[in-house]
Design a protein around this motif. Structure first.
Motif, mmCIF file in Angstrom:
data_model
loop_
_atom_site.group_PDB
_atom_site.id
_atom_site.type_symbol
_atom_site.label_atom_id
_atom_site.label_comp_id
_atom_site.label_asym_id
_atom_site.label_seq_id
_atom_site.Cartn_x
_atom_site.Cartn_y
_atom_site.Cartn_z
ATOM 1 N N UNK A 83 1.059 -0.731 -0.030
ATOM 2 C CA UNK A 83 -0.053 -0.205 -0.419
ATOM 3 C C UNK A 83 0.787 1.534 0.156
ATOM 4 N N UNK A 84 1.253 1.378 0.712
ATOM 5 C CA UNK A 84 3.105 2.246 0.746
ATOM 6 C C UNK A 84 3.525 2.898 -0.458
ATOM 7 N N UNK A 85 4.075 1.472 -0.843
ATOM 8 C CA UNK A 85 4.568 1.779 -2.383
ATOM 9 C C UNK A 85 3.447 2.523 -3.501
ATOM 10 N N UNK B 187 1.691 6.857 -7.214
ATOM 11 C CA UNK B 187 0.763 8.042 -7.602
ATOM 12 C C UNK B 187 1.097 9.427 -7.175
ATOM 13 N N UNK B 188 1.896 9.285 -6.556
ATOM 14 C CA UNK B 188 2.417 10.453 -5.568
ATOM 15 C C UNK B 188 3.586 11.069 -7.173
ATOM 16 N N UNK C 117 -3.135 4.382 1.117
ATOM 17 C CA UNK C 117 -3.998 4.799 -0.020
ATOM 18 C C UNK C 117 -4.644 4.240 0.046
ATOM 19 N N UNK C 118 -5.970 4.511 -0.854
ATOM 20 C CA UNK C 118 -7.223 4.743 -0.674
ATOM 21 C C UNK C 118 -7.963 5.383 -2.325
ATOM 22 N N UNK C 119 -9.335 4.766 -2.029
ATOM 23 C CA UNK C 119 -10.229 5.770 -3.547
ATOM 24 C C UNK C 119 -11.169 6.159 -3.061
#
Length: 256
Positions: free
Chosen positions: A19-21, A26-27, A146-148
């Motif tokens: 998730x962190x990766x 995205x960043x 990270x979520x949506x």
């Protein structure tokens, strides 16, 4: 102890690592949208808004340049009001190493460097801190969760980034990045007590020269005081041939 028992903590940690990766990826893509422009000049209208709705307006000229792949240079010059005319902020923003900023005030006729401990302070009475007024490189943070989520009906990624700078005024920031163009639409800033301090919203995005996306308006709202600052951007002009000399401390002295 069985091997499976030893591996169990690692198994549960895998989703968090992935998730962190993914949040970092995205960043990075959002950051890539802001790079490769060469140089740009634009006009800025800054409006300070009190909790009661009273306003104070300021006009600025802004120019930016990519000095190299890991350094942005920005010079902001006040034209109005009269008591601020000729004031300027020079920023050298780096992907690695310390950023540098210098403020010139004609009233005192000297250049003052903004120290690392002071970058969380307000920029010329606005709700934007010195550390907010330029766009930081993605490398200045580490990322997580990270979520949506939708923002005003627009599908977005949401993620948290934590400043690497120990002098930052924020413990963390929560970002909304749209899933189509990877543009940063909203940021929530949390103060050193981890309380919501400010919200930033970028709107009226336009694409210039067929590739450079820029917002027409930015609004920073202080959730603790009710004060707001609105930035309205116009007259973007890319590839004007700006050089190193346009972003030196001597350039601060030449601003008119």
């Amino acid at each position: 102890m069985r091997l499976s028992a030893l591996l169990l903590p690692l198994v549960f940690a895998l989703p968090l690592i992935a998730q962190a990766q993914t949040a970092e990826q995205v960043a990075i893509r959002a950051d890539d949208n802001l790079r490769g422009y060469g140089d740009v000049q634009m006009q800025l209208e800054m409006t300070l808004i009190s909790p009661s709705g009273e306003t104070a307006n300021r006009s600025l000229r802004v120019r930016s340049r990519e000095a190299d792949a890991g350094t942005d240079q920005t010079l902001m010059t006040f034209d109005t009001p009269r008591d601020l005319a000729g004031s300027g902020l020079l920023s050298h923003n780096r992907a690695s190493g310390e950023d540098e900023q210098w403020l010139y005030l004609p009233a005192v006729k000297r250049i003052k460097q903004i120290g690392a401990r002071n970058k969380s302070g307000p920029f010329m009475g606005s709700e934007f801190a010195f550390e907010d007024i330029v766009t930081p490189f993605w490398q200045k943070f580490h990322y997580q969760s990270l979520t949506e989520e939708s923002l005003d009906g627009l599908p977005c990624f949401t993620l948290e980034r934590i400043p690497n700078d120990s002098y930052s005024g924020y413990t963390r920031q929560r970002l909304w990045i749209d899933k189509e163009q990877y543009l940063i639409r909203r940021i929530e800033y949390f103060d050193r007590k981890n309380a919501l301090l400010k919200t930033y919203n970028a709107t009226d995005f336009q694409q210039y020269a067929g590739q450079y996306w820029r917002p027409g308006q930015m609004l920073m709202v202080n959730q603790q005081t009710g004060k707001q600052t609105r930035l309205q951007w116009r007259d973007f002009s890319f590839h004007g041939g700006l050089s190193e000399r346009d972003f030196s401390q001597n350039a601060l002295l030449r601003v008119r």
